[in-house]
Each structure stands twice: as structure tokens, then as C-alpha cells.
Scaffold this active site. Structure first.
Site, PDB file in Angstrom:
ATOM      1  N   SER A  41     -23.393  -7.589   0.238  1.00 10.46           N
ATOM      2  CA  SER A  41     -22.095  -7.045  -0.175  1.00 10.46           C
ATOM      3  C   SER A  41     -20.904  -7.743   0.481  1.00 10.46           C
ATOM      4  CB  SER A  41     -22.025  -5.546   0.108  1.00 10.46           C
ATOM      5  OG  SER A  41     -21.940  -5.303   1.483  1.00 10.46           O
ATOM      6  N   LYS A  91     -17.953  -3.349   5.552  1.00  9.79           N
ATOM      7  CA  LYS A  91     -17.000  -3.624   4.476  1.00  9.79           C
ATOM      8  C   LYS A  91     -15.673  -4.111   5.062  1.00  9.79           C
ATOM      9  CE  LYS A  91     -19.899  -1.792   1.560  1.00  9.79           C
ATOM     10  NZ  LYS A  91     -20.836  -2.655   0.920  1.00  9.79           N
TER      11      LYS A  91
END
Length: 164
Positions: A41, A91
Site C-alpha cells: 500500500s 499510511k
């Protein structure tokens, strides 16, 4: 006589080492930690290779990381998943408190206003990321730390974590 002196010194060093264990644990839990980053990700910033054996290890700064004044746009953070606290996500911060963010599918609204002490986080690999577009803004209380440097593999030392 000699063996008694040696065993006395050995016991002394063992006690000294034993007293440092709580200091090391406290440092690791509250100041700095080494974290393994798994998944795609955050590609290409972290784990840029398609190979599954390629894993980045980062230096995670934990000191004052839950304070919203110390968290800025484009910082890479690790946080507890708001829907499953057993999971930890890595993230990039795209929005901080009071920002207005243009969202992507599957978020139900086109624009979201970030509440006080919350963050909007997204993965760099847009199409392979479970992020705020899935679960909304996250509380700063879920933040574990800020990834500041890649420390392994050595070939990745010095990469700029701010690039997206």
C-alpha cells in the site's frame, strides 16, 4: 581466591545489565522503535519491489506522536486500524484537523472536513490501499509513531519519506 573475584565481577555485570532492561523497554515503547513494513500500500515509497521477500524496516519515532501539532501532511505514520485494533497500518497523512479533503470511492461523500485531533490517511499505492477512504478520518490517539528513516535494507538508506 581468583575464581571468587571473577564470579563477583560477573555477578556485578549481570546486575548492571539487568537494571538496564526496564530502561531499554521504556525507550522502545515511548521514544523510538524499529518497525517492519509489510504489504504494497505504500509502494513506491516503502517496499518498492514487486518481490514478496522485499521488506523495508523503518525507524519509528514515538515521542509526542499523538500530539496533533507534531503530525504534518505527508508524514508517514503507523497507527492502529480503527475497525480492528489487532491490525497496524502504515499510511501517509493527507489531511490534518480542520482540513477539507476531496475523497475517493468508496467514501460516501465527495468532501470531508477533518475534525479536531483527527487525520486523513492514504496509501501511496492508491489502488491497493485500505485507508481513510474506507474508514474515514482516524483519531490521533490511534497513532503509534512516525516513520522517519528506512534502516533496512542498506540499499534504501537515505530515501526521502516525504516524496509521494
Amino acid at each position: 581466591m581468583f575464581s571468587r573475584a571473577v564470579s563477583g565481577k560477573s555477578l556485578k555485570w549481570q546486575l548492571v545489565a539487568l537494571t538496564w532492561i526496564p530502561v531499554i523497554i521504556t525507550f522502545n515503547e515511548n521514544v523510538c522503535h524499529i518497525a517492519k513494513i509489510q504489504g504494497s500500500s505504500m509502494r513506491p515509497t516503502l517496499n518498492p519491489s514487486e518481490c514478496n521477500s522485499s521488506t523495508d524496516w523503518v525507524l519509528l519515532w514515538k515521542l509526542n506522536c499523538k500530539d496533533s501539532n507534531n503530525l504534518n501532511r505527508d508524514d508517514v505514520i503507523l497507527f492502529k486500524c480503527p475497525t480492528d485494533p489487532a491490525k497496524t497500518y502504515c499510511k501517509r497523512i493527507k489531511g490534518v484537523q480542520y482540513d477539507s479533503i476531496k475523497t475517493r470511492y468508496p467514501y460516501p461523500r465527495d468532501i470531508v472536513h477533518i475534525p479536531r485531533n483527527h487525520l486523513w490517511v492514504e496509501g501511496d499505492n492508491v489502488f491497493h490501499s485500505v485507508d481513510s477512504n474506507n474508514f474515514g478520518p482516524i483519531s490521533t490517539g490511534l497513532v503509534i509513531g512516525k516513520a522517519v528513516k528506512v534502516i533496512w535494507p542498506p540499499s534504501r538508506w537515505g530515501i526521502d519519506m516525504k516524496l509521494s
